[in-house]
Design an enzyme around this catalytic site. Sequence first.
Site, PDB file in Angstrom:
ATOM      1  N   ASP A 196      43.194  29.161  44.254  1.00  0.00           N
ATOM      2  CA  ASP A 196      42.617  30.325  44.945  1.00  0.00           C
ATOM      3  C   ASP A 196      43.720  31.348  45.232  1.00  0.00           C
ATOM      4  O   ASP A 196      43.789  31.934  46.319  1.00  0.00           O
ATOM      5  CB  ASP A 196      41.902  29.923  46.227  1.00  0.00           C
ATOM      6  CG  ASP A 196      41.033  31.057  46.785  1.00  0.00           C
ATOM      7  OD1 ASP A 196      40.779  32.034  46.053  1.00  0.00           O
ATOM      8  OD2 ASP A 196      40.627  30.960  47.963  1.00  0.00           O
TER       9      ASP A 196
ATOM     10  N   HIS B  74      31.284  30.333  46.113  1.00  0.00           N
ATOM     11  CA  HIS B  74      32.038  30.507  47.357  1.00  0.00           C
ATOM     12  C   HIS B  74      31.044  30.245  48.474  1.00  0.00           C
ATOM     13  O   HIS B  74      30.232  31.108  48.809  1.00  0.00           O
ATOM     14  CB  HIS B  74      32.607  31.920  47.436  1.00  0.00           C
ATOM     15  CG  HIS B  74      33.234  32.269  48.755  1.00  0.00           C
ATOM     16  ND1 HIS B  74      34.594  32.342  48.929  1.00  0.00           N
ATOM     17  CD2 HIS B  74      32.688  32.539  49.956  1.00  0.00           C
ATOM     18  CE1 HIS B  74      34.852  32.653  50.183  1.00  0.00           C
ATOM     19  NE2 HIS B  74      33.708  32.791  50.825  1.00  0.00           N
TER      20      HIS B  74
ATOM     21  N   LEU C 223      43.744  37.397  39.546  1.00  0.00           N
ATOM     22  CA  LEU C 223      44.759  38.224  38.897  1.00  0.00           C
ATOM     23  C   LEU C 223      44.637  39.693  39.294  1.00  0.00           C
ATOM     24  O   LEU C 223      45.527  40.488  39.011  1.00  0.00           O
ATOM     25  CB  LEU C 223      44.663  38.102  37.378  1.00  0.00           C
ATOM     26  CG  LEU C 223      45.244  36.845  36.738  1.00  0.00           C
ATOM     27  CD1 LEU C 223      45.129  36.931  35.214  1.00  0.00           C
ATOM     28  CD2 LEU C 223      46.691  36.620  37.146  1.00  0.00           C
TER      29      LEU C 223
END
Length: 440
Positions: free
Chosen positions: A320, A195, A76
């Site tokens: 993602d 990640h 966001l």
Amino acid sequence: MDSPFSKKSADKYLIRGAELWTGQEVRSRVCVRVHNGRLVSIEDETDSLAKNSDEIEIQAQNRVLIPAGVDAQVHLRVPGQGHKETPKTGLLAALKGGYSAVLTMPNTQPTIDDLDTLRLGQSQVAEFERLYGVHVFWSAAITKRLNSEQVTSFEDLVREGVRAFTNDGLGVESDQVMAQAFQKLESLGVPLLQHAEFLGHGGSLAPGPVQAKVGAKAYPDEPEWKMVERDIRELRKYPRSRYHVLHVSSRHTLKLVARAKEEGLNVTAEVSPHHLFFNCETIDPDNKSFKMNPPIRGPEDQAELWGALKNGTVDFVATDHAPHEELVKSSEFNQAAFGTIGLETTLPVLLYGLNRGLLDERRLVEVFATSPARFLRLPPQFGQFVIGEPFHGILVDVHSPPHLWKSGDFSSLSQNSCFIGSRLPGKIERAFHSADSYIF
């Protein structure tokens, strides 16, 4: 683009004639009653079933009603990166993509690695959570300033509502720090989202014809699967910890995840929609939104990702969603920023897979809504329909002609989508969030 929609509120409404898909069943022609924002009943439609005099009736024949989605990986860009995305545009994109909840990532400016920054972000999204009915849940960084050196104050952040920890955008390279994080998280019950990428490769695109054509540096899959291999080795020392692999791209990673699950470790994984829809031979060499991390790999990887999503090796789909301003995506591949948006195109990708027999209706709902909600341990109204709980659902025309996605079609502030030029099936016509409904 902030395209028109209308918002309506009602104390009581009856959704009549829809086909119902959930993670448990598929039912034809049901009537769903919602009173004061809560699900009252799901009944088979019959000629004798009438609406109450104080109910608003919504005709939903030839439409599918499913639980609204949960997206467990969204950037966001809050706080501090309003030039990429704002709470208004990001949550509007989530609403139009069919979501009731998102987990936002902490690689912001400043990094979400302490209580003050977390509270700042929460205050900035609150107005738009109320406006659009989409709830924001929060992750925080594993390490201070994403530096792989000092772990954050996990306990304090969890008490403040943090649902996961991740350095998304950077893998944690230190074995010692990973072990320390697993040790601290064992008793807290929240997952570590990795990640998976060892740095140093310098790659932009996975090896393939487009990568060779545009002269981009090759991005192999070893940095991904080798980090996962290392993480699982460290996880064995702290088996009560929860470990999750973000945006799996490689079939070699899938094998490691499958073995860890067979071993009984708390390992989960997700796949992103662009890795399902494209492979390295089908990407557009003129669209820099095809530079994402990890990259889109070969046809064999694509096929195995669909298979792993179907059989449960991959637990769910997460977008993602990574908005960027045009400036950082307009240079050649080797210099462009990593990332593509995805909130509004994910359900259409899953419908594409459904139409090709790559998953069935129940599994579609599982990977879009039920499984990510369960993974994040959200309240029961998210990802499923539960009598007596707040109602979050979407009405979808699954038979609508495929839509050709163009720049400007997206509600996100940024338009960096790798799906520009793609035709995708399905149209979300209405979203229900408690007593509010949104008509698109």
